[in-house]
Design an enzyme around this catalytic site. Structure first.
Site, PDB file in Angstrom:
ATOM      1  N   GLY A  72      59.111  48.519  37.855  1.00 42.26           N
ATOM      2  CA  GLY A  72      59.602  49.887  38.086  1.00 42.26           C
ATOM      3  C   GLY A  72      60.142  50.072  39.500  1.00 42.26           C
ATOM      4  N   SER A 102      44.284  55.632  46.297  1.00 35.09           N
ATOM      5  CA  SER A 102      45.635  56.195  46.372  1.00 35.09           C
ATOM      6  C   SER A 102      45.663  57.166  47.537  1.00 35.09           C
ATOM      7  CB  SER A 102      45.963  56.935  45.078  1.00 35.09           C
ATOM      8  OG  SER A 102      47.110  57.745  45.296  1.00 35.09           O
ATOM      9  N   LYS A 126      55.161  54.020  34.443  1.00 36.16           N
ATOM     10  CA  LYS A 126      56.461  54.536  34.893  1.00 36.16           C
ATOM     11  C   LYS A 126      57.556  54.383  33.842  1.00 36.16           C
ATOM     12  CE  LYS A 126      55.995  54.079  39.864  1.00 36.16           C
ATOM     13  NZ  LYS A 126      56.449  53.457  41.114  1.00 36.16           N
ATOM     14  N   ASP A 145      61.327  57.523  43.852  1.00 38.01           N
ATOM     15  CA  ASP A 145      61.241  56.213  44.530  1.00 38.01           C
ATOM     16  C   ASP A 145      62.604  55.801  45.095  1.00 38.01           C
ATOM     17  OD1 ASP A 145      58.535  55.725  44.211  1.00 38.01           O
ATOM     18  OD2 ASP A 145      58.785  54.603  42.340  1.00 38.01           O
ATOM     19  N   LEU A 167      57.334  47.020  50.234  1.00 34.54           N
ATOM     20  CA  LEU A 167      56.986  48.324  49.667  1.00 34.54           C
ATOM     21  C   LEU A 167      55.488  48.603  49.717  1.00 34.54           C
ATOM     22  CD1 LEU A 167      59.891  48.535  48.930  1.00 34.54           C
ATOM     23  CD2 LEU A 167      59.291  48.847  46.540  1.00 34.54           C
ATOM     24  N   SER A 194      47.988  59.478  47.677  1.00 35.52           N
ATOM     25  CA  SER A 194      48.711  60.664  47.222  1.00 35.52           C
ATOM     26  C   SER A 194      47.883  61.950  47.290  1.00 35.52           C
ATOM     27  CB  SER A 194      49.254  60.452  45.807  1.00 35.52           C
ATOM     28  OG  SER A 194      50.203  59.419  45.836  1.00 35.52           O
ATOM     29  N   TYR A 199      52.001  49.538  51.068  1.00 36.95           N
ATOM     30  CA  TYR A 199      51.643  50.409  52.196  1.00 36.95           C
ATOM     31  C   TYR A 199      50.205  50.197  52.660  1.00 36.95           C
ATOM     32  CZ  TYR A 199      50.008  53.149  48.238  1.00 36.95           C
ATOM     33  OH  TYR A 199      49.383  53.549  47.068  1.00 36.95           O
TER      34      TYR A 199
HETATM   35  P1  NAP Z   1      55.248  46.927  38.257  1.00 36.56           P
HETATM   36  O1  NAP Z   1      56.172  47.781  37.467  1.00 36.56           O
HETATM   37  O2  NAP Z   1      53.953  46.482  37.701  1.00 36.56           O
HETATM   38  O3  NAP Z   1      56.098  45.631  38.671  1.00 36.56           O
HETATM   39  C1  NAP Z   1      55.529  44.618  39.456  1.00 36.56           C
HETATM   40  C2  NAP Z   1      56.542  43.490  39.587  1.00 36.56           C
HETATM   41  O4  NAP Z   1      55.942  42.495  40.422  1.00 36.56           O
HETATM   42  C3  NAP Z   1      56.881  42.835  38.264  1.00 36.56           C
HETATM   43  O5  NAP Z   1      58.218  42.403  38.311  1.00 36.56           O
HETATM   44  C4  NAP Z   1      55.928  41.637  38.243  1.00 36.56           C
HETATM   45  O6  NAP Z   1      56.386  40.557  37.481  1.00 36.56           O
HETATM   46  C5  NAP Z   1      55.964  41.250  39.707  1.00 36.56           C
HETATM   47  N1  NAP Z   1      54.785  40.459  40.059  1.00 36.56           N
HETATM   48  C6  NAP Z   1      53.496  40.843  40.003  1.00 36.56           C
HETATM   49  N2  NAP Z   1      52.693  39.844  40.409  1.00 36.56           N
HETATM   50  C7  NAP Z   1      53.521  38.800  40.717  1.00 36.56           C
HETATM   51  C8  NAP Z   1      53.299  37.481  41.182  1.00 36.56           C
HETATM   52  N3  NAP Z   1      52.065  37.032  41.445  1.00 36.56           N
HETATM   53  N4  NAP Z   1      54.385  36.671  41.394  1.00 36.56           N
HETATM   54  C9  NAP Z   1      55.648  37.138  41.153  1.00 36.56           C
HETATM   55  N5  NAP Z   1      55.902  38.380  40.702  1.00 36.56           N
HETATM   56  C10 NAP Z   1      54.869  39.204  40.491  1.00 36.56           C
HETATM   57  O7  NAP Z   1      54.895  47.612  39.667  1.00 36.56           O
HETATM   58  P2  NAP Z   1      55.854  48.545  40.543  1.00 36.56           P
HETATM   59  O8  NAP Z   1      55.647  49.964  40.212  1.00 36.56           O
HETATM   60  O9  NAP Z   1      57.216  47.976  40.451  1.00 36.56           O
HETATM   61  O10 NAP Z   1      55.212  48.364  42.000  1.00 36.56           O
HETATM   62  C11 NAP Z   1      55.355  47.155  42.716  1.00 36.56           C
HETATM   63  C12 NAP Z   1      54.750  47.303  44.104  1.00 36.56           C
HETATM   64  O11 NAP Z   1      55.480  48.278  44.849  1.00 36.56           O
HETATM   65  C13 NAP Z   1      53.289  47.794  44.093  1.00 36.56           C
HETATM   66  O12 NAP Z   1      52.586  47.102  45.090  1.00 36.56           O
HETATM   67  C14 NAP Z   1      53.388  49.252  44.490  1.00 36.56           C
HETATM   68  O13 NAP Z   1      52.241  49.703  45.195  1.00 36.56           O
HETATM   69  C15 NAP Z   1      54.595  49.228  45.420  1.00 36.56           C
HETATM   70  N6  NAP Z   1      55.255  50.534  45.464  1.00 36.56           N
HETATM   71  C16 NAP Z   1      55.237  51.194  46.664  1.00 36.56           C
HETATM   72  C17 NAP Z   1      55.865  52.419  46.758  1.00 36.56           C
HETATM   73  C18 NAP Z   1      55.864  53.152  48.070  1.00 36.56           C
HETATM   74  O14 NAP Z   1      56.125  54.364  48.084  1.00 36.56           O
HETATM   75  N7  NAP Z   1      55.627  52.488  49.183  1.00 36.56           N
HETATM   76  C19 NAP Z   1      56.496  52.992  45.632  1.00 36.56           C
HETATM   77  C20 NAP Z   1      56.477  52.268  44.436  1.00 36.56           C
HETATM   78  C21 NAP Z   1      55.857  51.040  44.360  1.00 36.56           C
HETATM   79  P3  NAP Z   1      56.018  40.408  35.898  1.00 36.56           P
HETATM   80  O15 NAP Z   1      57.007  41.269  35.184  1.00 36.56           O
HETATM   81  O16 NAP Z   1      56.187  38.988  35.644  1.00 36.56           O
HETATM   82  O17 NAP Z   1      54.597  40.889  35.754  1.00 36.56           O
END
Ligand code: NAP
Length: 291
Positions: free
Chosen positions: A137, A19, A70, A110, A231, A21, A233
């Site tokens: 999330g 991370s 989250k 976010d 998203l 952070s 990084y």
């Molecule tokens: P999350 O709550 O676990 O949600 C992940 C989403 O991706 C879910 O909808 C999941 O579907 C889907 N998914 C996962 N694997 C998949 C696959 N192989 N094919 C299709 N869909 C898939 O995670 P999150 O918090 O939303 O974070 C998502 C990404 O955003 C992460 O990589 C995180 O690092 C990034 N992020 C970046 C920032 C930033 O500041 N840059 C901030 C927040 C998040 P299911 O429901 O079917 O599992």
């Protein structure tokens, strides 16, 4: 335990691998000589509620929250921002002592973090379509930001989990004041990808170490009138971004969102503006393999 003169800020997640952070926040705390210390704090889902109470009793200043907490943490809060109440996901906690004990508040930085890097591009999106891959999330925060701040004609959620996709589309429809909102299965998203002025990857697909993966393999669907916003990084440039750039699209990676959401959280904990240039420099050094 942090040093006795410092208040603890933690990252709650499970498992917690790399991370950025701690680098971001500890650099800023130290630069501004503020008495806080940021640490990774892995907590298994079953232990979240007990651990949150324990942290509150020890006087922690707050936390960032990441996968998988989250959404579950939003049910454990004493207070929540309007965004958290609406989308049911929090990424930032702050703790203060009230008359009856500790009060834990949840915010979602976010949303503002996602919008910050595209603020100047929002006029280009007016009247157009945006597509969001994912229904977790981050996708909720992205959808909320787009529904409230971009004057889009249509938002499409591309999800592999149909129930979650439908639920997110229903939620966004209620927020968007006239913008149409639909959902589609990821495998059927081709026509929607081609039509969209903004395509956002809010899934972990393509994140290190699986850097050869991409959420959308049909790179011929990308074109020069599009913004492709990943998203993720790490890596700084994902396969999705590389392929979209080769087709002439404007690409944005997740690092600026990471910094923007962190600076909003920092302001909540400390009441101070994060020294962004100092943090950006330190991050570049860190990512290049420096300290
Ligand atoms: P999350 O709550 O676990 O949600 C992940 C989403 O991706 C879910 O909808 C999941 O579907 C889907 N998914 C996962 N694997 C998949 C696959 N192989 N094919 C299709 N869909 C898939 O995670 P999150 O918090 O939303 O974070 C998502 C990404 O955003 C992460 O990589 C995180 O690092 C990034 N992020 C970046 C920032 C930033 O500041 N840059 C901030 C927040 C998040 P299911 O429901 O079917 O599992």
């Amino acid at each position: 335990m942090p040093a006795p003169d410092k208040r603890l800020v933690v990252l709650l997640g499970y498992p917690l691998r790399h991370s950025l952070s701690p680098v971001i926040h500890n650099t800023a705390f130290q630069h501004q000589r503020l008495p806080y210390e940021y640490r990774l704090h892995p907590v298994a889902p079953d232990d979240l509620s007990t651990e949150l109470l324990r942290l509150a009793e020890t006087g922690f200043a707050g936390a960032n929250v990441t996968v998988p907490h989250k959404e579950s943490v939003a049910r454990l809060l004493n207070e929540k921002s309007d965004v958290v109440a609406t989308i049911g996901a929090a990424n930032t906690l702050s703790c203060r002592i009230g008359d009856a004990g500790p009060i834990i508040r949840g915010d979602n930085t976010d949303v503002g973090g996602f919008l910050a890097p595209i603020q100047d591009l929002l006029p280009k999106l007016q009247g157009g379509q945006a597509l969001v891959f994912g229904s977790g999330g981050a996708a909720r925060a992205v959808g909320f930001g787009l529904a409230r701040s971009a004057r889009l004609d249509r938002i499409v959620v591309a999800a592999r989990n149909m129930d979650a996709g439908r639920r997110l589309a229903d939620l966004l429809r209620g927020l968007s004041g006239g913008c149409a909102v639909d959902w589609v299965a990821v495998e059927e998203a081709g026509p929607e990808v081609r039509k969209s002025r903004l395509v956002v990857n809010a899934t972990p697909i393509g994140m290190s170490p699986l850097v050869t993966d991409t959420v959308w393999t049909e790179s011929s669907d990308f074109h020069s009138d599009q913004i492709i916003y990943d998203l993720i990084y790490w890596p700084l440039e994902t396969r999705l971004m590389r392929e979209a750039k080769a087709r002439g699209a404007t690409v944005i990676g997740g690092l600026e969102m990471l910094i923007a959401q962190a600076s909003l959280a920092y302001a909540i904990w400390t009441g101070r503006q994060m020294p962004l240039e100092i943090v950006r420099e330190k991050l570049k050094e860190h990512l290049a393999g420096g300290s």
